[in-house]
Every structure is written in C-alpha cells, then in structure tokens.
Design an enzyme around this catalytic site. Structure first.
Site, short mmCIF file in Angstrom:
data_model
loop_
_atom_site.label_atom_id
_atom_site.label_comp_id
_atom_site.label_asym_id
_atom_site.label_seq_id
_atom_site.Cartn_x
_atom_site.Cartn_y
_atom_site.Cartn_z
N ALA A 1 11.39 10.52 1.10
CA ALA A 1 11.77 10.31 2.51
C ALA A 1 11.15 9.03 3.05
CB ALA A 1 11.33 11.51 3.35
N TYR B 1 7.54 11.58 -0.38
CA TYR B 1 7.57 10.21 -0.91
C TYR B 1 8.99 9.65 -0.83
CZ TYR B 1 6.87 6.35 -4.21
OH TYR B 1 6.81 5.11 -4.80
N ALA C 1 0.84 -1.20 0.00
CA ALA C 1 0.00 0.00 0.00
C ALA C 1 0.87 1.25 0.00
CB ALA C 1 -0.92 0.00 1.22
#
Ligand SMILES: NC(=O)c1ccc[n+]([C@@H]2O[C@H](COP(=O)([O-])OP(=O)(O)OC[C@H]3O[C@@H](n4cnc5c(N)ncnc54)[C@H](OP(=O)(O)O)[C@@H]3O)[C@@H](O)[C@H]2O)c1
Length: 265
Positions: free
Chosen positions: A157, A155, A90
């Site tokens: 990170a 994103y 996810a």
C-alpha cells in the site's frame, strides 16, 4: 565524470540501496548529503565517498520526524548547498498477515515509507522552487506497487501510494524543471530482510502463501540483483537532458523469482 555537478541528498543512506547510490554518485564527483538514523554507519560511508573524491555532509535523519527532517536539510544546505537530486530511499517492511500484525508495525511502515517521503519531498521541492532551480526527485518504489504481495499488505500500500504521489507532483510542478522519477525495484541484495524470520519454517510458510497466487518462491534472498544496478539506473535518469523525463524505471532480477513475480500480472 559528468559535466553537471549535482548535489544529491539520500535518505536512508546507511545501508543497502542508499549506500550504493551514494557511492555511484561519488564516482561522478557529485556532492552528497547523506542521512539515516545510524550515524556510525553513515560516517563509514562518508569516508568511502570522500575517498572517491566527493564532498560529503553526513548527519542524523529520521524521516518520520519533521524536526529531524528540517534540521537535516538546514545542516546539509549549509554544508554542501541546496540538493538538486533527492533520493527518497529510506524504507522498511516486515512480512506478515495484516490481521495478525502489531498496529505499531503498520504505523512505522506507513510513517517511514509514505509519510516520510511526503515530508522530505515537501522540504526538498520548496527549496528548489524558492530558488527557481531544476532538479530530480527519485522515489525508491517497488514491484509490490503493481504486483501487491500477500504478506506485505502495508508495504504494498505504501509503495502504491508513492506512485500516486509521483504523478500528482509531476503535474503540480509542470514547468518548474523539477522532474519526478519512480522506480519499481525487484528483489535486491541489501539489509532489507535482515530482521525477518528467515528460518526454514517461516520461509516455507511465506512460499506457501505465494504459491497460492502462482508465485514460485518467497525467498527474496534466493535470487536478488546487486544494488549497483539500481544505482546506475538512477544516475542514467538524472543525467538525461532537461527536456527528457525518465518517468519509471522497472528493474528486477531475471527469472526465476523476478519472472515469477511478474507472472502475477
Ligand atoms: N531490497 C529490495 O529488494 C527492495 C526492493 C524494492 C524496493 N526497495 C526499497 O529500497 C529502499 C531501500 O531499501 P534497502 O533494500 O536498501 O533496505 P536496507 O538495506 O534495509 O536499508 C534501508 C535504509 O533505510 C534507513 N531507514 C529506515 N528507517 C528510517 C527512518 N525512519 N529514517 C531514516 N532512514 C531510515 C535505514 O537506515 P537507519 O536504520 O540507519 O536509519 C537504511 O539505511 C526502501 O525504500 C525499499 O522499500 C528495496
């Protein structure tokens, strides 16, 4: 069909890479536990996997919510047994400059891509360690972890965070038979960018930002690989003999985009 029959738990299975991994595992006759927020999409996927011969549990899961994770694992274990392959898939992202971004979007990305992975992995590993079972925890990381992109700070990170998590857990779980497998995935066909502003102006603005760093193209839809290649790579990794660890899968489309992104190194 492989000899060993796995139970594979996939988060975010309702679309894209998660769905592709589910169908690939179904072809091997493995049991599946499929979770995501969109239950109608999960039900369609579950039917397709059952048509391929898989035994399937599909149920609601929001990885940002601890009680949802607990409920999903309990229901999945009651239905298809304890998962020995866990695919932390996810994830979401929106492009934009950090200083212009809505704080709620930053929080959502961190909670989905990093906190959610920590909470799911905690629950999954506890089940394996308690039972003394071997297993595989798969992290759907990104080439953005090693080549952080402008316009995707949060994103990048979160995906870099997954790399630290994988190494740390490999050490914590040494000797248990639970392996950690991380992927650095390049642009792949999925619904990942479906909600982005992909108007010509927005694409040009993103491309301009990339060019400053020697990248040629920000159009992730322009040169992307099929999700089945990533799914096949995961099956390869989890079917290695227990004494072997596939630590990192670095997989991306051939140039121009893949090559250009690699060129940032
Ligand atoms: N596509 C690429 O180019 C690429 C490259 C590198 C890495 N990745 C990584 O691969 C993974 C899958 O991405 P994708 O490309 O397949 O994207 P996608 O097609 O948008 O699928 C994302 C999935 O995540 C689920 N999801 C989002 N938030 C969730 C939540 N809070 N709880 C549970 N499920 C949630 C979505 O399902 P619901 O909305 O139904 O919950 C959906 O099934 C992500 O971790 C992504 O960062 C993708």
């Amino acid at each position: 069909m492989s000899d060993e029959r796995h139970t594979v738990l996939i988060t975010g299975a309702s679309a894209g890479l998660g769905a592709a991994v589910a169908l690939e595992c179904a072809k091997h006759g493995w049991r599946l536990a499929l979770g995501a927020r969109r239950e109608d999409r999960l039900a369609e996927l579950a039917d397709a996997a059952r048509d391929l011969g898989a035994e399937v549990y599909a149920g609601p899961l929001d990885v940002t919510d601890e009680s949802s994770i607990e409920h999903f694992f309990d229901a999945a274990e009651a239905s298809v047994g304890c998962a020995d392959v866990i695919v932390n898939n996810a994830g979401s992202s929106r492009p934009g400059l950090l200083h212009e971004m809505d704080p709620r979007q930053i929080r959502l990305e961190v909670e989905t891509n990093l906190l959610g992975v920590l909470l799911v992995t905690r629950r999954a590993v506890a089940a394996l360690v308690e039972r003394g079972l071997p297993g595989d925890v798969v992290f759907m990381g990104s080439d953005a972890a090693t080549n952080p992109r402008p316009g995707q700070a949060t994103y990048s990170a979160t995906k870099a965070g997954l790399e630290g998590l994988q190494t740390s857990l490999s050490r914590e779980l040494e000797g248990t038979g639970v392996r950690m497998i991380k992927l650095r995935i390049g642009p792949t066909m999925s619904e990942f960018a479906a909600g982005w502003d992909n108007s010509p102006d927005a694409l040009e603005a993103r491309t301009e930002l990339f060019r400053r760093f020697g990248l040629r193209d920000a159009r992730h839809l322009g040169n992307a690989m099929g999700s089945e290649h990533v799914a096949e790579a995961i099956v390869y990794a989890v079917t290695r003999p227990r004494g072997v660890v596939v630590d990192t899968i670095d997989i991306h489309p051939a140039a121009p985009l893949g090559g250009a992104v690699k060129g940032l190194r």
